[in-house]
Design a protein around this motif. Structure first.
Motif, PDB file in Angstrom:
ATOM      1  N   VAL A  64       1.620 -13.085 -40.707  1.00  0.00           N
ATOM      2  CA  VAL A  64       1.944 -13.293 -39.296  1.00  0.00           C
ATOM      3  C   VAL A  64       1.835 -11.986 -38.517  1.00  0.00           C
ATOM      4  CG1 VAL A  64       4.464 -12.955 -39.436  1.00  0.00           C
ATOM      5  CG2 VAL A  64       3.502 -14.517 -37.724  1.00  0.00           C
ATOM      6  N   ARG A  65       2.171 -10.865 -39.145  1.00  0.00           N
ATOM      7  CA  ARG A  65       2.042  -9.569 -38.464  1.00  0.00           C
ATOM      8  C   ARG A  65       0.573  -9.214 -38.235  1.00  0.00           C
ATOM      9  NH1 ARG A  65       6.548  -6.554 -37.854  1.00  0.00           N
ATOM     10  NH2 ARG A  65       8.435  -7.213 -38.955  1.00  0.00           N
ATOM     11  N   GLU A  66      -0.267  -9.466 -39.243  1.00  0.00           N
ATOM     12  CA  GLU A  66      -1.689  -9.161 -39.091  1.00  0.00           C
ATOM     13  C   GLU A  66      -2.332 -10.051 -38.028  1.00  0.00           C
ATOM     14  OE1 GLU A  66      -3.689  -9.254 -42.832  1.00  0.00           O
ATOM     15  OE2 GLU A  66      -2.488  -7.634 -43.702  1.00  0.00           O
ATOM     16  N   LEU A  67      -1.943 -11.324 -37.992  1.00  0.00           N
ATOM     17  CA  LEU A  67      -2.481 -12.231 -36.979  1.00  0.00           C
ATOM     18  C   LEU A  67      -2.055 -11.805 -35.585  1.00  0.00           C
ATOM     19  CD1 LEU A  67      -1.842 -15.677 -38.730  1.00  0.00           C
ATOM     20  CD2 LEU A  67      -4.036 -14.495 -38.482  1.00  0.00           C
ATOM     21  N   ALA A  68      -0.782 -11.471 -35.414  1.00  0.00           N
ATOM     22  CA  ALA A  68      -0.291 -11.041 -34.106  1.00  0.00           C
ATOM     23  C   ALA A  68      -0.981  -9.769 -33.652  1.00  0.00           C
ATOM     24  CB  ALA A  68       1.226 -10.836 -34.159  1.00  0.00           C
ATOM     25  N   ASP A  69      -1.186  -8.844 -34.590  1.00  0.00           N
ATOM     26  CA  ASP A  69      -1.765  -7.553 -34.244  1.00  0.00           C
ATOM     27  C   ASP A  69      -3.175  -7.694 -33.716  1.00  0.00           C
ATOM     28  OD1 ASP A  69      -1.492  -4.663 -34.178  1.00  0.00           O
ATOM     29  OD2 ASP A  69      -3.009  -4.631 -35.755  1.00  0.00           O
ATOM     30  N   GLN A  70      -3.898  -8.727 -34.175  1.00  0.00           N
ATOM     31  CA  GLN A  70      -5.289  -8.906 -33.758  1.00  0.00           C
ATOM     32  C   GLN A  70      -5.452  -9.967 -32.668  1.00  0.00           C
ATOM     33  OE1 GLN A  70      -8.159  -8.906 -37.199  1.00  0.00           O
ATOM     34  NE2 GLN A  70      -6.291  -8.743 -38.400  1.00  0.00           N
TER      35      GLN A  70
ATOM     36  N   SER B 258      -5.367 -18.141 -33.373  1.00  0.00           N
ATOM     37  CA  SER B 258      -4.465 -17.166 -32.745  1.00  0.00           C
ATOM     38  C   SER B 258      -5.141 -16.476 -31.570  1.00  0.00           C
ATOM     39  CB  SER B 258      -4.018 -16.118 -33.771  1.00  0.00           C
ATOM     40  OG  SER B 258      -3.255 -16.687 -34.806  1.00  0.00           O
ATOM     41  N   GLN B 259      -6.399 -16.074 -31.754  1.00  0.00           N
ATOM     42  CA  GLN B 259      -7.111 -15.395 -30.668  1.00  0.00           C
ATOM     43  C   GLN B 259      -7.422 -16.352 -29.528  1.00  0.00           C
ATOM     44  OE1 GLN B 259     -10.473 -13.420 -32.552  1.00  0.00           O
ATOM     45  NE2 GLN B 259      -9.243 -11.594 -32.970  1.00  0.00           N
ATOM     46  N   GLN B 260      -7.727 -17.599 -29.842  1.00  0.00           N
ATOM     47  CA  GLN B 260      -7.946 -18.589 -28.780  1.00  0.00           C
ATOM     48  C   GLN B 260      -6.672 -18.775 -27.956  1.00  0.00           C
ATOM     49  OE1 GLN B 260      -9.409 -21.766 -31.428  1.00  0.00           O
ATOM     50  NE2 GLN B 260     -11.275 -21.840 -30.209  1.00  0.00           N
ATOM     51  N   LEU B 261      -5.530 -18.857 -28.641  1.00  0.00           N
ATOM     52  CA  LEU B 261      -4.257 -19.034 -27.941  1.00  0.00           C
ATOM     53  C   LEU B 261      -3.920 -17.819 -27.085  1.00  0.00           C
ATOM     54  CD1 LEU B 261      -2.184 -20.608 -30.863  1.00  0.00           C
ATOM     55  CD2 LEU B 261      -2.935 -21.792 -28.790  1.00  0.00           C
ATOM     56  N   ALA B 262      -4.150 -16.618 -27.638  1.00  0.00           N
ATOM     57  CA  ALA B 262      -3.853 -15.393 -26.900  1.00  0.00           C
ATOM     58  C   ALA B 262      -4.775 -15.244 -25.692  1.00  0.00           C
ATOM     59  CB  ALA B 262      -3.984 -14.185 -27.826  1.00  0.00           C
ATOM     60  N   GLN B 263      -6.057 -15.501 -25.908  1.00  0.00           N
ATOM     61  CA  GLN B 263      -7.006 -15.369 -24.802  1.00  0.00           C
ATOM     62  C   GLN B 263      -6.772 -16.426 -23.728  1.00  0.00           C
ATOM     63  OE1 GLN B 263     -11.020 -15.169 -26.349  1.00  0.00           O
ATOM     64  NE2 GLN B 263     -10.505 -13.473 -27.718  1.00  0.00           N
ATOM     65  N   ALA B 264      -6.260 -17.580 -24.122  1.00  0.00           N
ATOM     66  CA  ALA B 264      -5.940 -18.618 -23.134  1.00  0.00           C
ATOM     67  C   ALA B 264      -4.842 -18.143 -22.191  1.00  0.00           C
ATOM     68  CB  ALA B 264      -5.518 -19.904 -23.839  1.00  0.00           C
ATOM     69  N   ILE B 265      -3.922 -17.330 -22.702  1.00  0.00           N
ATOM     70  CA  ILE B 265      -2.876 -16.761 -21.839  1.00  0.00           C
ATOM     71  C   ILE B 265      -3.503 -15.869 -20.775  1.00  0.00           C
ATOM     72  CG2 ILE B 265      -0.953 -15.113 -21.826  1.00  0.00           C
ATOM     73  CD1 ILE B 265      -0.058 -16.271 -24.504  1.00  0.00           C
ATOM     74  N   VAL B 266      -4.463 -15.035 -21.177  1.00  0.00           N
ATOM     75  CA  VAL B 266      -5.127 -14.150 -20.222  1.00  0.00           C
ATOM     76  C   VAL B 266      -5.938 -14.961 -19.209  1.00  0.00           C
ATOM     77  CG1 VAL B 266      -6.837 -12.320 -19.940  1.00  0.00           C
ATOM     78  CG2 VAL B 266      -5.225 -12.238 -21.839  1.00  0.00           C
ATOM     79  N   ARG B 267      -6.655 -15.967 -19.690  1.00  0.00           N
ATOM     80  CA  ARG B 267      -7.472 -16.792 -18.788  1.00  0.00           C
ATOM     81  C   ARG B 267      -6.609 -17.506 -17.755  1.00  0.00           C
ATOM     82  NH1 ARG B 267     -12.586 -17.071 -20.980  1.00  0.00           N
ATOM     83  NH2 ARG B 267     -12.735 -16.583 -23.202  1.00  0.00           N
ATOM     84  N   ASP B 268      -5.360 -17.787 -18.118  1.00  0.00           N
ATOM     85  CA  ASP B 268      -4.432 -18.467 -17.206  1.00  0.00           C
ATOM     86  C   ASP B 268      -3.492 -17.465 -16.540  1.00  0.00           C
ATOM     87  OD1 ASP B 268      -3.364 -20.742 -15.945  1.00  0.00           O
ATOM     88  OD2 ASP B 268      -1.777 -20.931 -17.456  1.00  0.00           O
ATOM     89  N   GLY B 269      -3.852 -16.184 -16.557  1.00  0.00           N
ATOM     90  CA  GLY B 269      -3.007 -15.157 -15.955  1.00  0.00           C
ATOM     91  C   GLY B 269      -2.690 -15.470 -14.498  1.00  0.00           C
ATOM     92  N   GLU B 270      -1.511 -15.111 -14.076  1.00  0.00           N
ATOM     93  CA  GLU B 270      -1.075 -15.405 -12.713  1.00  0.00           C
ATOM     94  C   GLU B 270      -2.068 -14.839 -11.695  1.00  0.00           C
ATOM     95  OE1 GLU B 270       3.741 -15.564 -13.579  1.00  0.00           O
ATOM     96  OE2 GLU B 270       2.856 -13.739 -12.774  1.00  0.00           O
TER      97      GLU B 270
END
Length: 274
Positions: free
Chosen positions: A78-84, A133-145
Motif C-alpha cells: 500500500v505504501r508503494e502504491l500510494a507513493d507512485q 491507483s494511478q487512474q484514481l489519483a489522476q481522476a482527482i486532478v482531472r476533477d480539480g476545483e
C-alpha cells in the motif's frame, strides 16, 4: 442498519458518490487479470477535488482485490502504491487535516497465495493495482476545483528522484505557472524560474532543456533558436499537456500530475465552507 443492508458488491458506484464533497463526478475504476488460471479483480474509488497535495490532503482512496496475497506484504504494497499515485498529485499545493488510502484483499480468488511481490504473480498483481491507483489519483486532478487542463510534469536527468520531485513540485505548485496554463500562455520564463528556485544549490542552468509536449522550447537554459511562439501556444491550448524538464545532472527521473488554476477555483473556495 440501512448502510449495512446497502452493502452490496454491485454498489461501488453508489459508494463513490457517497464520499464526494466538492467533486463534480464520482471516481471509480476496475480491471481484471489472470493469476494461476484464476480471474482476479481490482476495483477502487476515490474522492478529492481541492486542498490536494501529498502529506495529508483532502482525499480518500479505497482499493480492493479478491487476490490471495500474504497479509505481511500488504503494508509494503500500500505504501508503494500510494507513493507512485496519490503521492504524485497536486491541485493547489494546499493540505487538510485528514486523508486515507486503504488497500483490501478478500482472498476469494481461486489461486495459490502470493508470498512475494517479486514473483511473476506478485508483479502482475502490483501492476494492476498500480494502474487503478494511478487512474484514481489522476481522476482527482482531472476533477480539480475549477480545473480546465490536466498537466503532466516530468523531470529527467536529475541526480536523485528526490530532486526531480523537488523541481516537478516547484513547477506544479507555482500560481504563476498554473495561471499561465489556464490562459494558454506559453510563458517559458515562469516554468524556468520555478526550476531555478526549486532549491537545488548546485544546479547548472546551462544544462537545462525544456519541452512542451513535442515542442523543444529551451536549450541549455536559453530559448531554443528554432522555437516558435505559435508552436508553444498550440500545445498550451490542449486540455492535456506534458511539461518535460531535462536537468542534465544524472539518470534519475520522476513525474507528478497537476492542473491549471482558474477563476472558478477562487470562486469555489470563496463560497465554500466546510
Amino acid at each position: 442498519p440501512a448502510a449495512l443492508a446497502d452493502a452490496q458488491q454491485e454498489h461501488w458506484a453508489r459508494a463513490a458518490e457517497g464520499i464526494m464533497t466538492t467533486d463534480t463526478i464520482p471516481k471509480a475504476f476496475s480491471t481484471q487479470l489472470q493469476i494461476g488460471g484464476a480471474t482476479v479483480s481490482v476495483t477502487g474509488i476515490s474522492k478529492g477535488a481541492g486542498m490536494i497535495r501529498p502529506n495529508m490532503a483532502t482525499m480518500l482512496g479505497f482499493l480492493a482485490t479478491d487476490a490471495c496475497i500474504a497479509p505481511a506484504l500488504m503494508r509494503q504494497l500500500v505504501r508503494e502504491l500510494a507513493d507512485q499515485s496519490f503521492n504524485r498529485i497536486t491541485i493547489d499545493g494546499d493540505t487538510s487535516t485528514n486523508d486515507s488510502f486503504v488497500l483490501l484483499a478478500t482472498h476469494k480468488a481461486q489461486h495459490a497465495p502470493i508470498t512475494s511481490l517479486d514473483s511473476a504473480e506478485g508483479s502482475a498483481l502490483k501492476a494492476a493495482l498500480l494502474q487503478v491507483s494511478q487512474q484514481l489519483a489522476q481522476a482527482i486532478v482531472r476533477d480539480g476545483e475549477g480545473a480546465t487542463k490536466f498537466i503532466t510534469v516530468r523531470v529527467e536527468g536529475g541526480k536523485t528522484g528526490e530532486e526531480c520531485r523537488q523541481v516537478a513540485y516547484a513547477i506544479a505548485h507555482s500560481p504563476l505557472v498554473k495561471t499561465a496554463f489556464f490562459a494558454s500562455d506559453p510563458n517559458l520564463g515562469r516554468i524556468l524560474a520555478a526550476v531555478g528556485y526549486a532549491g537545488i544549490a548546485d544546479l547548472d542552468q546551462t544544462l537545462i532543456d525544456l519541452y512542451l509536449d513535442d515542442v523543444h522550447v529551451a536549450v541549455q537554459g536559453g530559448r531554443n533558436p528554432a522555437y516558435r511562439e505559435e508552436d508553444g501556444q498550440r500545445v498550451m491550448k490542449q486540455s492535456e499537456i506534458t511539461v518535460r524538464v531535462v536537468l542534465g545532472r544524472g539518470d534519475a527521473a520522476d513525474t507528478v500530475w497537476t492542473c491549471d488554476l482558474s477563476h472558478d477555483y477562487v470562486t469555489i473556495n470563496a463560497d465554500y465552507r466546510s
